[in-house]
Design an enzyme around this catalytic site. Structure first.
Site, PDB file in Angstrom:
ATOM      1  N   GLN A 251      60.052  21.840  74.721  1.00  0.00           N
ATOM      2  CA  GLN A 251      59.264  23.064  74.834  1.00  0.00           C
ATOM      3  C   GLN A 251      59.586  24.048  73.713  1.00  0.00           C
ATOM      4  O   GLN A 251      58.711  24.774  73.237  1.00  0.00           O
ATOM      5  CB  GLN A 251      59.510  23.728  76.189  1.00  0.00           C
ATOM      6  CG  GLN A 251      59.001  22.913  77.355  1.00  0.00           C
ATOM      7  CD  GLN A 251      57.545  22.500  77.168  1.00  0.00           C
ATOM      8  OE1 GLN A 251      56.641  23.321  77.223  1.00  0.00           O
ATOM      9  NE2 GLN A 251      57.314  21.221  76.939  1.00  0.00           N
ATOM     10  N   HIS A 254      57.410  24.032  70.598  1.00  0.00           N
ATOM     11  CA  HIS A 254      56.040  24.514  70.683  1.00  0.00           C
ATOM     12  C   HIS A 254      55.827  25.774  69.861  1.00  0.00           C
ATOM     13  O   HIS A 254      54.844  25.924  69.140  1.00  0.00           O
ATOM     14  CB  HIS A 254      55.692  24.847  72.142  1.00  0.00           C
ATOM     15  CG  HIS A 254      54.955  23.761  72.850  1.00  0.00           C
ATOM     16  ND1 HIS A 254      53.745  23.288  72.433  1.00  0.00           N
ATOM     17  CD2 HIS A 254      55.254  23.062  73.979  1.00  0.00           C
ATOM     18  CE1 HIS A 254      53.332  22.342  73.259  1.00  0.00           C
ATOM     19  NE2 HIS A 254      54.233  22.181  74.203  1.00  0.00           N
ATOM     20  N   GLU A 319      56.754  27.964  84.282  1.00  0.00           N
ATOM     21  CA  GLU A 319      55.582  27.113  84.052  1.00  0.00           C
ATOM     22  C   GLU A 319      55.929  25.662  84.385  1.00  0.00           C
ATOM     23  O   GLU A 319      55.231  25.007  85.155  1.00  0.00           O
ATOM     24  CB  GLU A 319      55.159  27.247  82.597  1.00  0.00           C
ATOM     25  CG  GLU A 319      53.986  26.374  82.209  1.00  0.00           C
ATOM     26  CD  GLU A 319      53.719  26.399  80.702  1.00  0.00           C
ATOM     27  OE1 GLU A 319      52.616  26.012  80.305  1.00  0.00           O
ATOM     28  OE2 GLU A 319      54.630  26.796  79.937  1.00  0.00           O
ATOM     29  N   HIS A 320      56.995  25.145  83.783  1.00  0.00           N
ATOM     30  CA  HIS A 320      57.475  23.788  84.043  1.00  0.00           C
ATOM     31  C   HIS A 320      58.867  23.870  84.659  1.00  0.00           C
ATOM     32  O   HIS A 320      59.728  24.587  84.154  1.00  0.00           O
ATOM     33  CB  HIS A 320      57.587  22.969  82.759  1.00  0.00           C
ATOM     34  CG  HIS A 320      56.342  22.928  81.928  1.00  0.00           C
ATOM     35  ND1 HIS A 320      56.125  23.780  80.868  1.00  0.00           N
ATOM     36  CD2 HIS A 320      55.256  22.125  82.005  1.00  0.00           C
ATOM     37  CE1 HIS A 320      54.952  23.505  80.323  1.00  0.00           C
ATOM     38  NE2 HIS A 320      54.404  22.509  80.995  1.00  0.00           N
ATOM     39  N   ASP A 353      52.618  16.526  80.506  1.00  0.00           N
ATOM     40  CA  ASP A 353      51.812  17.116  79.438  1.00  0.00           C
ATOM     41  C   ASP A 353      50.661  16.206  79.024  1.00  0.00           C
ATOM     42  O   ASP A 353      49.572  16.681  78.710  1.00  0.00           O
ATOM     43  CB  ASP A 353      52.691  17.366  78.200  1.00  0.00           C
ATOM     44  CG  ASP A 353      53.014  18.833  78.019  1.00  0.00           C
ATOM     45  OD1 ASP A 353      52.569  19.650  78.842  1.00  0.00           O
ATOM     46  OD2 ASP A 353      53.711  19.164  77.045  1.00  0.00           O
ATOM     47  N   HIS A 412      23.400  50.085 109.662  1.00  0.00           N
ATOM     48  CA  HIS A 412      23.949  48.772 109.993  1.00  0.00           C
ATOM     49  C   HIS A 412      23.801  48.497 111.490  1.00  0.00           C
ATOM     50  O   HIS A 412      23.365  47.421 111.906  1.00  0.00           O
ATOM     51  CB  HIS A 412      25.435  48.702 109.613  1.00  0.00           C
ATOM     52  CG  HIS A 412      25.692  48.403 108.178  1.00  0.00           C
ATOM     53  ND1 HIS A 412      25.262  49.211 107.166  1.00  0.00           N
ATOM     54  CD2 HIS A 412      26.362  47.369 107.588  1.00  0.00           C
ATOM     55  CE1 HIS A 412      25.653  48.710 106.006  1.00  0.00           C
ATOM     56  NE2 HIS A 412      26.327  47.577 106.236  1.00  0.00           N
TER      57      HIS A 412
END
Length: 422
Positions: A251, A254, A319-320, A353, A412
């Protein structure tokens, strides 16, 4: 990597994901210009930001077919296998409309309707991600979205990468445009002479893409505001430090803003992983990016015990999340907040992934506390169905009118009572 004892609340949040005031002004100006000038603005910004001069944005059939010459047969086979896995997983998410009839004849239900059109943003230029196409397009196709429009920034030569083109063609996408950045988001939201409007925009991008998606939200729907990637590894003393280091770096490479964190009750494992990260880092082609990520957003947290480690993971809401413990499945019920959970030593994050099937578009920046991975539901909308019977209205009309008057809405109440009188 820095190693520290957990003494206070920890977080993966990064304020950079909100963008600076200057970045927000740039995005607003781009959106306004695209709305006012259409294709002319797209041409201007494509040349300015991508260095490509284009007379026609739409990818041709010839370009799609030519891309196959640049893709190895082994890679193509892997791509097709991944597509099948992803489609099979998402088919299981599909919901059906339903109707239920009550004893008094009332019919209630829910109608599931796919969106008419979706725009998929695919990162391009120096970093092209065919996997992003699979993850964003396949659930939309499973949901039976009528029109899928794909945009991706071209290289300086005015083309998209062969991998992106092949992935798009394998999925049968007909509307593909060579445009990126905030200008692509604006085009999808408001349309140009060439690029059609859509109902929802999905897909990751840089900070300008994220800010543009935030800006057009309300005029169109969006999936999420995705920030830099995150991984947290929860591990005990039995975990393999080489595996952990490799996964943290998967990661970190990235983005310099990516976050890679180990949470463990084992001081020995923490030290071994720290050494292993430095060793493996030296061998990476993207060493500079990964090193910046590890230095600025990497950490190893040592906890008192495994229970505290789980609490830290839930605070981080990553996230992961990889769970590399002796019995990872036994901890699954205690994990409350994570986008994707990878259990066991052979469930390395890249498995998810690219290939396993679950979607890799995941909530970041702590939003896994309340958000889910991209899924088929994201490409549908739901309508409630009410067919009230005469018997039900006679039985409940006075109650309905009473509730309406409680809120001061006399019309109503009368709309119900006029039927009761008949």
């Amino acid at each position: 990597m820095r190693i520290e004892k957990v003494t206070e609340k920890v977080s993966l949040k990064r304020s950079i994901e909100q963008g600076t005031a200057d970045q927000q002004k740039v995005v607003t100006a781009i959106i306004d210009q695209v709305r006012n000038e259409g294709d002319d603005a797209i041409r201007f910004f494509t040349e300015k930001f991508d260095g490509a001069t284009l007379s026609n944005f739409k990818v041709t059939k010839e370009e799609l077919e030519a891309a196959y010459a640049h893709i190895d047969d082994t890679v193509l086979a892997a791509l097709r296998c991944a597509m099948a896995n992803i489609r099979r997983f998402h088919e299981r998410q599909k919901r059906q409309s339903w109707l239920a009839t009550e004893e008094d004849g009332t019919i209630l239900g829910q109608k599931i309707t796919p969106l008419d059109s979706v725009g998929v943003y695919v990162p391009g230029g120096t970093a092209a991600y065919p996997s992003s196409i699979l993850m964003n397009v396949i659930p939309a196709q499973v949901a039976e979205v009528k029109k899928i429009v794909m945009v991706s920034p071209p290289g300086k030569d005015g083309t998209l990468s062969a991998g992106v083109l092949v992935a798009a063609n394998e999925l049968g996408i007909e509307h593909i445009y060579k445009v990126g950045g905030a200008q692509a988001v604006a085009a999808l939201a408001y349309g140009t002479e060439t690029i059609p409007t859509v109902d929802k925009i999905v897909g990751p991008g840089n900070i300008y893409v994220a800010l543009a998606k935030r800006a057009v939200f309300g005029d169109v729907a969006i999936d999420m505001i995705a920030g830099p990637s995150e991984i947290v590894v929860l591990a005990d003393e039995g975990a393999n430090p080489r595996y952990i280091a490799a996964d943290l770096l998967s990661q970190a490479e990235h983005d310099a803003l990516a976050s890679a964190v180990l949470v463990t009750p084992s001081q020995q494992l923490a030290e071994e992983v720290g050494v292993e990260v430095e060793k493996q880092l030296e061998l990476l082609p993207r060493k500079a990016i990964a090193k910046a990520s590890i230095q600025d957003y990497g950490a190893i947290y040592v906890t008192r015990d495994l229970e505290e480690a789980i609490d830290v993971v839930n605070e981080l809401a990553p996230e992961h999340l990889e769970v590399l413990t002796n019995e990872p499945m036994q901890l699954l019920g205690k994990i409350r907040h994570a986008g994707a959970i990878f259990l066991g030593p052979y469930s390395s994050e890249p498995v998810g992934d690219y290939f396993a099937g679950p979607n890799h578009v995941l909530p970041t920046n702590g939003t896994a506390r309340f958000s889910s991975p991209l899924n088929v539901d994201d490409f549908t909308k739901k309508s409630s169905i009410i067919s009230y019977s005469k018997a039900a209205l006679i039985a409940n009309g006075e109650k309905i009118a009473a509730l309406a008057r409680l809120e001061g809405l006399e019309a109503h109440a009368r709309a119900v009572e006029v039927r009761l009188k008949d």
